[in-house]
Enzyme design. Structure first.
Site, PDB file in Angstrom:
ATOM      1  N   SER A 130       3.672  -6.124   3.115  1.00 41.28           N
ATOM      2  CA  SER A 130       2.373  -5.970   3.779  1.00 41.28           C
ATOM      3  C   SER A 130       1.267  -6.570   2.924  1.00 41.28           C
ATOM      4  O   SER A 130       1.213  -7.787   2.748  1.00 41.28           O
ATOM      5  CB  SER A 130       2.135  -4.503   4.125  1.00 41.28           C
ATOM      6  N   LEU A 131       0.386  -5.761   2.313  1.00 44.46           N
ATOM      7  CA  LEU A 131      -0.679  -6.340   1.489  1.00 44.46           C
ATOM      8  C   LEU A 131      -0.075  -7.166   0.347  1.00 44.46           C
ATOM      9  O   LEU A 131      -0.663  -8.151  -0.104  1.00 44.46           O
ATOM     10  CB  LEU A 131      -1.590  -5.234   0.935  1.00 44.46           C
ATOM     11  N   GLN A 152       0.227 -10.268  11.039  1.00 43.38           N
ATOM     12  CA  GLN A 152       0.889  -9.231  10.236  1.00 43.38           C
ATOM     13  C   GLN A 152       0.231  -7.858  10.363  1.00 43.38           C
ATOM     14  O   GLN A 152       0.891  -6.836  10.269  1.00 43.38           O
ATOM     15  CB  GLN A 152       0.887  -9.707   8.776  1.00 43.38           C
ATOM     16  N   ARG A 195      -9.775  -6.952   3.912  1.00 44.58           N
ATOM     17  CA  ARG A 195      -8.680  -6.516   4.805  1.00 44.58           C
ATOM     18  C   ARG A 195      -8.578  -4.995   4.796  1.00 44.58           C
ATOM     19  O   ARG A 195      -8.447  -4.355   5.838  1.00 44.58           O
ATOM     20  CB  ARG A 195      -7.360  -7.145   4.327  1.00 44.58           C
ATOM     21  N   HIS A 204       0.283  -1.553  11.101  1.00 41.50           N
ATOM     22  CA  HIS A 204       1.313  -2.393  11.731  1.00 41.50           C
ATOM     23  C   HIS A 204       1.636  -1.930  13.159  1.00 41.50           C
ATOM     24  O   HIS A 204       2.792  -1.851  13.550  1.00 41.50           O
ATOM     25  CB  HIS A 204       2.565  -2.470  10.846  1.00 41.50           C
ATOM     26  N   GLN A 209       0.834  -1.203   0.000  1.00 37.34           N
ATOM     27  CA  GLN A 209       0.000   0.000   0.000  1.00 37.34           C
ATOM     28  C   GLN A 209       0.871   1.256   0.000  1.00 37.34           C
ATOM     29  O   GLN A 209       1.929   1.283   0.612  1.00 37.34           O
ATOM     30  CB  GLN A 209      -0.925   0.009   1.219  1.00 37.34           C
TER      31      GLN A 209
END
Length: 309
Positions: free
Chosen positions: A93-94, A247, A118, A198, A11
């Site tokens: 991440s994503l 995560q 998500r 996060h 992202q």
């Protein structure tokens, strides 16, 4: 023989117009965009191609949008290089969801839908908290951890030497920025994000994501997929689900993930999706490797040519 790893964008890489030239030039790419719209029940492709930017930047659109463009880049690379061999995948991440999908751990439609959900759950967690993030440039990990402890924030991303990201409540981030500067950071810059990704402030998204992941089939990946949480390959399918939930609130160990692949003898990395953030990180981790990227028609042609040589 050189070993190749595929890296998938995270992202923040979203940009209006992403994927548009790929869909215009390649019928197979247009087909993937159409499939995505059908799977989600709205015109995600149109938002990727034409914006508006405010709509694309929404977490629930940015995440599936980046997943989709990255996936299309991967499919077109396979079309150009039918004998393409890759020995590992990773994603920021994503991007870890795209990496798992590329390695056969979940279907395209399942991966896309979960990433859309998500994004929605993370946006809800952002709306329920007052969180922010800041990039800390030119300060090592240990003094940055000291700053985090003093300010009451956490280290969200360990991207590459000299580039760390912190996350937490807005007021505490402001304090951490001042502390980082006083400790010698070259720059400490609050980031234009919706919340504290996060960090523990995202915990509200975890049970909802867990419930979404329970609805889909997760298979063993065909190649190692590096976990952001552990910087090691994922293990069994049940463990993949656990790590993906962790995560959301855990630090992204990107530099360690890349160093793990380097120790395994990887010498070629291909960044798939919009932007070139991962290529930039790799330059600061190890300049000696071959770093390629695919974000549009020009970079697709250049990468296909470089691999064919």
């Amino acid at each position: 023989m050189s070993k190749t790893a595929l890296l998938f964008a995270g992202q923040g890489a979203q940009v209006v117009g992403m994927g548009k030239d790929l869909a215009a030039q390649f019928p197979s790419a247009k087909n993937w965009f159409d499939r995505a719209n059908a799977a989600l029940g709205y015109d995600l492709a149109g938002i990727c191609f034409n914006g508006p930017e405010a709509e694309l930047t929404k977490t629930e659109n940015a995440q599936p949008g980046i997943f989709l463009v990255s996936w299309v880049a991967f499919q077109l690379l396979k079309e150009k290089i039918p004998n393409l061999k890759f020995e590992a995948t990773a994603g920021l991440s994503l991007g870890e969801f795209t990496a798992l999908t590329a390695a056969g751990a979940m279907s395209f439609e399942d991966g896309l839908r979960v990433v859309r959900q998500r994004g929605k759950f993370m946006q809800e967690a952002c709306d329920a908290t007052r969180g922010g993030m800041a990039a800390i440039i030119g300060l090592d990990e240990i003094p940055t951890r000291e700053v985090c402890a003093q300010a009451g924030v956490v280290l969200a991303n360990l991207n590459c030497p000299g580039q760390l990201v912190i996350s937490g409540e807005v007021e505490k981030i402001a304090k951490a920025v001042e502390l980082a500067k006083s400790k010698g950071a070259k720059r400490a810059i609050p980031l234009p994000v919706a919340g504290a990704y996060h960090s523990p402030l995202m915990a509200g998204a975890q049970p909802k994501l867990q419930s979404e992941l329970a609805k889909i089939k997760i298979s063993a990946p065909i190649v190692p997929v590096i976990s952001n949480v552990t910087a090691q390959p994922h293990n069994s399918p049940p463990e993949i689900s656990v790590r993906l939930v962790e995560q959301v609130t855990s630090s992204v160990l990107w530099e360690n993930s890349m160093r793990y692949l380097l120790t395994q003898g990887f010498t070629r990395f291909i960044e798939l999706g919009p932007g070139m953030a991962l290529s930039g990180f790799m330059k600061r981790i190890d300049k000696s490797v071959q770093m390629l990227n695919i974000a549009d028609v020009a970079s697709l042609e250049a990468t296909a040519k470089a691999i064919s040589i």
